[in-house]
Design a protein around this motif. Structure first.
Motif, PDB file in Angstrom:
ATOM      1  N   VAL A  46      21.919  -1.417 -15.095  1.00  0.00           N
ATOM      2  CA  VAL A  46      22.048  -2.281 -13.914  1.00  0.00           C
ATOM      3  C   VAL A  46      22.761  -1.479 -12.838  1.00  0.00           C
ATOM      4  CG1 VAL A  46      22.914  -4.468 -13.017  1.00  0.00           C
ATOM      5  CG2 VAL A  46      22.203  -4.290 -15.408  1.00  0.00           C
ATOM      6  N   VAL A  48      23.937  -1.109  -8.777  1.00  0.00           N
ATOM      7  CA  VAL A  48      24.188  -1.744  -7.482  1.00  0.00           C
ATOM      8  C   VAL A  48      24.454  -0.626  -6.488  1.00  0.00           C
ATOM      9  CG1 VAL A  48      25.630  -3.354  -6.201  1.00  0.00           C
ATOM     10  CG2 VAL A  48      25.143  -3.791  -8.605  1.00  0.00           C
ATOM     11  N   LYS A  55      29.645  -6.542  -5.638  1.00  0.00           N
ATOM     12  CA  LYS A  55      29.302  -6.921  -7.000  1.00  0.00           C
ATOM     13  C   LYS A  55      29.483  -5.730  -7.925  1.00  0.00           C
ATOM     14  CE  LYS A  55      26.131 -10.775  -6.221  1.00  0.00           C
ATOM     15  NZ  LYS A  55      24.817 -11.358  -6.546  1.00  0.00           N
ATOM     16  N   SER A  56      29.838  -6.007  -9.156  1.00  0.00           N
ATOM     17  CA  SER A  56      29.975  -4.983 -10.185  1.00  0.00           C
ATOM     18  C   SER A  56      28.946  -5.238 -11.271  1.00  0.00           C
ATOM     19  CB  SER A  56      31.380  -4.990 -10.781  1.00  0.00           C
ATOM     20  OG  SER A  56      32.360  -4.766  -9.777  1.00  0.00           O
ATOM     21  N   ALA A  57      28.414  -4.158 -11.815  1.00  0.00           N
ATOM     22  CA  ALA A  57      27.362  -4.272 -12.823  1.00  0.00           C
ATOM     23  C   ALA A  57      27.934  -4.024 -14.217  1.00  0.00           C
ATOM     24  CB  ALA A  57      26.247  -3.276 -12.536  1.00  0.00           C
ATOM     25  N   THR A  74      25.503  -8.927 -13.117  1.00  0.00           N
ATOM     26  CA  THR A  74      26.330  -8.502 -11.990  1.00  0.00           C
ATOM     27  C   THR A  74      27.391  -9.567 -11.754  1.00  0.00           C
ATOM     28  OG1 THR A  74      24.798  -9.539 -10.405  1.00  0.00           O
ATOM     29  CG2 THR A  74      24.485  -7.199 -10.888  1.00  0.00           C
TER      30      THR A  74
END
Length: 212
Positions: A46, A48, A55-57, A74
């Motif tokens: 994932v 970003v 947002k953090s994955a 996320t």
């Protein structure tokens, strides 16, 4: 002739020794080929890439002998969003709005309150904003330690006032009881004196009647 016999004897002994060693040695070789690899749940990637998206994955996987599960999500970063929004407002010269955005965090609210630069309240700043926050405490960001301390101090003051009032009421009640007891004693003394006077007059009247 003797030499030939000796040579034959030597060859015979060597042959017998070789046969005995061959009977004791047995070598077995085999090759086992395994092509069945165990199943594995691979975590998805994932990514970003946009820096404006706060947002953090995260991704993870679980594999058992029967079932494998993998997932990726996320997570929204509210603190990052608040900072970016405040910077955007400040860049558009909306400084009061930028400070108000940061004041939604109770840590910034407390820091500004302690430094006497109060967060804006409905367009008011300075002491007017302070009075507005004090009059509308339900709008204070949750978790504010300053207002929690103020509420605790007010609660302790109210408890102290109630305790003092209770002591005063008990003291007043005690004074009233003592006053009532004193009045009762005075009334009893007056009644005794009146009874004694009546008794004296009665005896005097009886004495006069007997003399007559």
């Amino acid at each position: 002739m003797k030499q030939i016999l000796m040579i034959l004897a030597m060859f015979t002994a060597v042959a017998i020794f070789t046969d005995s060693r061959a009977a004791d040695t047995n070598t077995v070789s085999s090759t086992v080929v395994t092509n069945n690899t165990p199943p594995t749940a691979n975590s998805p990637s994932v990514v970003v890439n946009n820096s404006d998206i706060c947002k953090s994955a995260y991704s993870g996987a679980i594999q058992t002998q029967v079932l494998g599960i993998s997932s990726g999500v996320t997570v929204r970063d509210m603190n990052c969003e608040m900072i970016k929004l405040a910077r955007s407002l400040y860049g558009m010269n909306m400084r009061v709005a930028a400070v108000s955005t940061l004041c939604a965090d109770h840590r910034i609210f407390d820091a500004m309150w302690m430094s006497a630069t109060y967060c804006p309240f409905m367009g008011a700043i300075g002491e007017d904003a302070k009075k507005g926050w004090e009059s509308n405490r339900h709008l204070v960001p949750a978790g504010s330690k300053v207002f929690l301390s103020i509420e605790e101090a007010e609660k302790r003051q109210e408890e102290f006032t109630q305790e003092v009032l209770k002591l005063e009421q008990e003291e007043q009640k005690k004074i009233e009881q003592e006053k009532q007891a004193l009045l009762n004693e005075l009334n009893q003394g007056v009644h005794k004196e009146k009874n004694a006077q009546i008794k004296t007059f009665t005896l005097g009247g009886l004495a006069l009647l007997l003399l007559l």
